[in-house]
Scaffold this motif. Structure first.
Motif: not given
Length: 97
Positions: A80-94
């Protein structure tokens, strides 16, 4: 059991100081869930279609632990604390082993 990893790439950070609130919440949430920060690198050598912006890698003892950490109340509060409009490519990998 195979380890689990969070891997996120942040394609554009116009104001890095705006991540402070997120970092202050995310770091303890990740540690409490058993995560170990392996890299919060700003030094990246990219190849092919790679990008050179901030890349974060967090290791967990298991894939399931990595998923549970993301779904935890503490980490959801950090998001929730990420800035408005912030983008990231997030993955959980094994991991492989």
């Amino acid at each position: 059991m195979a380890k689990g990893y969070w891997v996120s790439v942040h394609p554009a950070i116009s104001a890095p100081e705006e991540l402070t609130a997120y970092d202050n919440l995310a770091d303890p949430a990740v540690r409490a869930a058993g995560g170990r920060l392996l890299s919060r690198g700003s030094r990246v050598v990219a190849h092919e279609a790679g990008i050179t912006q901030r890349t974060v890698v967090v290791e967990f003892d298991t894939f399931e632990q990595a998923v549970a950490a993301y779904e935890s109340e503490a980490y959801q509060n950090a998001l929730v604390a990420l800035p408005d409009g912030y983008q990231r490519d997030f993955r959980i990998i094994e991991g492989t082993a």
